[in-house]
Scaffold this active site. Structure first.
Site, PDB file in Angstrom:
ATOM      1  N   GLU A  50       0.860  -1.181   0.000  1.00 12.90           N
ATOM      2  CA  GLU A  50       0.000   0.000   0.000  1.00 12.90           C
ATOM      3  C   GLU A  50       0.894   1.228   0.000  1.00 12.90           C
ATOM      4  O   GLU A  50       1.955   1.235   0.626  1.00 12.90           O
ATOM      5  CB  GLU A  50      -0.896   0.025   1.244  1.00 12.90           C
ATOM      6  CG  GLU A  50      -1.717   1.314   1.309  1.00 12.90           C
ATOM      7  CD  GLU A  50      -2.820   1.315   2.348  1.00 12.90           C
ATOM      8  OE1 GLU A  50      -2.751   0.524   3.297  1.00 12.90           O
ATOM      9  OE2 GLU A  50      -3.742   2.135   2.195  1.00 12.90           O
ATOM     10  N   ASN A 375     -11.901  -2.912   0.097  1.00 15.36           N
ATOM     11  CA  ASN A 375     -10.771  -3.213   0.969  1.00 15.36           C
ATOM     12  C   ASN A 375     -11.240  -3.775   2.309  1.00 15.36           C
ATOM     13  O   ASN A 375     -11.413  -4.963   2.463  1.00 15.36           O
ATOM     14  CB  ASN A 375      -9.913  -1.963   1.165  1.00 15.36           C
ATOM     15  CG  ASN A 375      -8.865  -2.163   2.249  1.00 15.36           C
ATOM     16  OD1 ASN A 375      -8.216  -3.211   2.274  1.00 15.36           O
ATOM     17  ND2 ASN A 375      -8.725  -1.224   3.149  1.00 15.36           N
ATOM     18  N   GLU A 376     -11.516  -2.885   3.232  1.00 11.63           N
ATOM     19  CA  GLU A 376     -11.784  -3.327   4.606  1.00 11.63           C
ATOM     20  C   GLU A 376     -13.212  -2.937   4.971  1.00 11.63           C
ATOM     21  O   GLU A 376     -13.467  -2.381   6.025  1.00 11.63           O
ATOM     22  CB  GLU A 376     -10.768  -2.636   5.526  1.00 11.63           C
ATOM     23  CG  GLU A 376     -10.612  -3.253   6.862  1.00 11.63           C
ATOM     24  CD  GLU A 376      -9.527  -2.536   7.665  1.00 11.63           C
ATOM     25  OE1 GLU A 376      -9.677  -1.321   7.938  1.00 11.63           O
ATOM     26  OE2 GLU A 376      -8.531  -3.189   8.020  1.00 11.63           O
TER      27      GLU A 376
HETATM   28  O1  AHR Z   1      -2.253  -1.433   6.805  1.00 12.60           O
HETATM   29  C1  AHR Z   1      -2.708  -0.187   7.209  1.00 12.60           C
HETATM   30  C2  AHR Z   1      -4.219  -0.071   7.090  1.00 12.60           C
HETATM   31  O2  AHR Z   1      -4.842  -0.939   7.971  1.00 12.60           O
HETATM   32  C3  AHR Z   1      -4.797  -0.461   5.760  1.00 12.60           C
HETATM   33  O3  AHR Z   1      -4.754   0.568   4.851  1.00 12.60           O
HETATM   34  C4  AHR Z   1      -6.204  -0.805   6.090  1.00 12.60           C
HETATM   35  O4  AHR Z   1      -6.741  -1.764   5.222  1.00 12.60           O
HETATM   36  C5  AHR Z   1      -6.146  -1.239   7.523  1.00 12.60           C
HETATM   37  O5  AHR Z   1      -7.053  -0.547   8.286  1.00 12.60           O
END
Ligand code: AHR
Length: 656
Positions: A50, A375-376
């Site tokens: 990232e 993503n999350e």
């Molecule tokens: O890894 C850091 C962050 O942690 C990522 O961007 C996210 O997916 C998670 O909250």
């Protein structure tokens, strides 16, 4: 009192106390070498990239000039004006008749003919230059008046000129000019000066400085030392480009892959969502140039033998920020982006997006087999959006595996809700995230032993032991955290029929510009510092296997021993991974049940240090390093001492 722990891989484990069973307080590890275990995904151990902590701009992307196109909201951010008492002239930002439409702003240098005047670029917290290596300068320049010279200097951090070149005879049309610099000294905090000499005016834009030595020596490429560290991991896959960066804090600053391909100078700049995320770690100069864009990510995957796993925005901005949603009936363009990406990666050169890949120099497909939707994300809003993506993608590409999100933590309501829904939807793979203290990792080594073997597979997609607390700036990449992760990884590996993939997060951090700690690899402008956590990843990935091997651990109460066993078909070796998370050495009887013959020598790799809190630094990069040694063996049963606070990987040649 002793505990007998049977890891019958792929099945429920049984754990029972056996008072009176074990008169001697010996620990026995029985490895059932002749019994088949479950097949493993060879590409199970991967990496998660990232653009956080200056991981791309200021990191992997080797460009040394920050704000090279003068397109930051403050066009001179990163630049200092060099105007002194004896230099007469003007420095100004203009936007009429630019070099191209994607770069409206440029710098005009005008001199009345006195001393040189211009600008200095600070790089990404300083430029790292190495003595006698070549650094390639380039810029778009247009002559405005007179016949001035462009003077380029490299200055060391303490103000010495370490190389100078001059360029002259500029055209009155925009044109790219180049020059090579060879610093006479190594410096981690060098600066680039760009000045006009002689009376006249010049317009300059896209001022760039790259090391000639990049990964595979590609011009405008990636930092060789950073990619080498990734290659050394032999990752099974590469997840990119994030992370929260996929989501953006609002939808307008989400990651859009189509804006990251094509000519580098035409890729529009975007604020990095980590620019403003943490008030305690502000990075107002954090923007994405997309010099590392989706083509380059695919190329990187190919270079290091990793299967690409792109993650796309699913119509949701980060739920820790605005949580902005694209209405369900307006998701079409988001879904189309996903379909087009598959065509960009795999489509024939005659297809619209396959042609764009070919035009960038890669007519062969990139062999994309999986993709992440969001993503999350969490909640019904995510399930609604995932469902629409899955329907559209599976209709066109039924063989493509989709990774679905299960929220930010591994065990609360959002997580359970996601799993419940995704199981109903027959999702392929569910992405679990876990940032927790080391004890969570030690205590959850059997987490997957009882997972449903018929449901979605698991991607343990983001994890890292936090020595203090999640997002604490005091978190350290110490041995204890690395061993906690290793202990947990033995559980992932034993359950390789369910856990298909796993990746530590985040990957990179610039020592001078990070937002999040811990991180797998720390970098400065001149090199990398590999953490104990890195070596754990490397030991697992470089010693994976084709199948698990059942085992049984008979250990005293309180023993902090964690084990997995696999077999590598090519070498015929049985591979044992043993974590001793205790502060005392552990004496273990290793019993290779079913083995007819065991080779007299085995290889051991041991990662340990004198203190569990030890870590690697740029000053002491080798404090926690794996050591290789040979073991002499005479029978399929023998004693071995596992050092305190250690991960040991053992490779045995066994005939059953
Ligand atoms: O890894 C850091 C962050 O942690 C990522 O961007 C996210 O997916 C998670 O909250």
């Amino acid at each position: 009192m002793k505990n007998l722990i049977r890891y019958s891989t792929g099945l429920a484990i049984s754990l029972w106390a056996c008072a009176g069973l074990c008169a001697a307080e010996l620990t026995t590890l029985t490895v059932q070498t002749d019994q088949p275990g479950v097949p493993l995904n060879h590409g199970m151990w991967g990496i998660f990239f990232e653009d956080i902590n200056f991981g791309a701009d200021g990191g992997l992307y080797a460009e040394m000039v920050k704000n090279r196109r003068f397109e930051f909201p403050d066009p001179l951010m990163g630049w200092t004006k060099i105007l002194n008492n004896v230099a007469h002239g003007r420095l100004s930002i203009h936007d009429e008749n630019p070099f191209n439409a994607a770069n409206p702003h440029y710098l005009r240098l005008e001199s009345d003919g006195g001393a040189p005047l211009g600008v200095a670029n600070e790089g990404f917290r300083g430029m790292g230059v190495k003595k006698s290596e070549t650094y390639n300068f380039s810029a778009q320049v247009r002559n405005v008046s007179g016949a001035p010279v462009l003077r380029i200097d490299l200055y060391s951090g303490d103000g010495e000129i370490i190389d100078t070149v001059r360029i002259k005879d500029f055209s009155s049309d925009w044109k790219k000019y180049t020059a090579a610099l060879h610093p006479k000294a190594t410096d981690a905090k060098a600066r680039l000066y760009v000045q006009i000499e002689g009376k006249g005016g010049l317009d300059v834009d896209v001022i760039s400085l790259f090391p000639e030595h990049t990964w595979k020596n590609r011009p405008g490429g990636l930092r060789a030392d950073m990619v080498q560290a990734l290659a050394d991991l032999h990752p099974g896959f590469l997840r990119f480009p994030g992370g929260c960066i996929v989501e953006g804090s609002v939808l307008t600053n989400r990651y859009q892959w189509k804006k990251t391909i094509g000519p580098v100078d035409e890729r529009p700049l975007l604020i990095n969502r980590w620019n403003t995320e943490f008030v305690h770690r502000p990075t107002p100069d954090y923007y994405q140039s997309f010099g590392l864009g989706f083509f380059e990510y695919f190329q990187l995957c190919e270079d290091i033998g990793a299967s690409p796993l792109p993650i796309l925005n699913c119509g949701m901005a980060c739920q820790f920020n605005s949580g902005e949603l694209c209405p369900l009936d307006e998701l079409g363009p988001f879904i189309q982006d996903a379909l087009d990406l598959i065509e960009f990666a795999n489509g024939p050169v005659t297809s619209e997006w396959g042609a764009k890949r070919a035009a960038m120099g890669h007519p062969e497909p990139f062999n994309l087999k999986m993709m992440g939707v969001g993503n999350e994300q969490w909640g019904q809003q995510y399930i609604d959006r995932y469902t629409k993506f899955a329907q559209a993608i599976k209709a066109k590409y039924p063989g493509l595996k989709l990774v679905a999100a299960a929220g930010p933590s591994p065990d609360e309501e959002r997580f359970k809700f996601a799993w419940h829904k995704l199981r109903e939807l027959h999702a392929d793979i569910v992405d679990e995230h876990c940032y927790a203290n080391p004890s969570w990792f030690f205590e959850n080594t059997r987490r997957y032993d009882n997972y449903d073997r018929n449901g979605p597979k698991v991607f343990f997609g983001e994890y890292a032991a936090q020595s203090v607390a999640v997002v604490s700036v005091k978190n350290r990449n110490n041995l204890e955290c690395a061993l906690a992760e290793a202990a947990c990884m033995t559980g992932l590996e034993r359950n390789g029929d369910v856990v298909q993939m796993a990746s530590y997060a985040p990957l990179f951090a610039n020592v001078d510009a990070w937002q999040w700690t811990p991180d797998l690899i720390w970098v400065n402008s001149l090199g990398v510092c590999l953490t104990p956590n890195f070596y754990v990843q490397k030991l697992f990935a470089n010693n994976s296997g084709d199948v698990t091997v059942p085992l049984k651990l008979d250990a005293a109460d309180g023993a902090k021993l964690y084990v997995s066993a696999t077999r590598d078909n090519a070498s015929g070796e049985t591979i044992l991974k043993v974590v001793n998370g205790g502060n005392a050495p552990a004496e273990v009887t290793l019993n290779f049940a079913g083995a007819k013959e065991i080779a007299p020598e085995a290889t051991a790799f041991i990662l340990t240090s004198s203190q569990a809190q030890d870590e690697n630094t740029f000053v002491e990069p080798g404090k926690v390093l794996p050591q290789a040694c040979q073991l002499k063996i005479s029978a399929p049963q023998f004693g071995h001492t596992f050092q305190a606070n250690s991960l040991t990987v053992l490779r045995f040649k066994i005939t059953n």
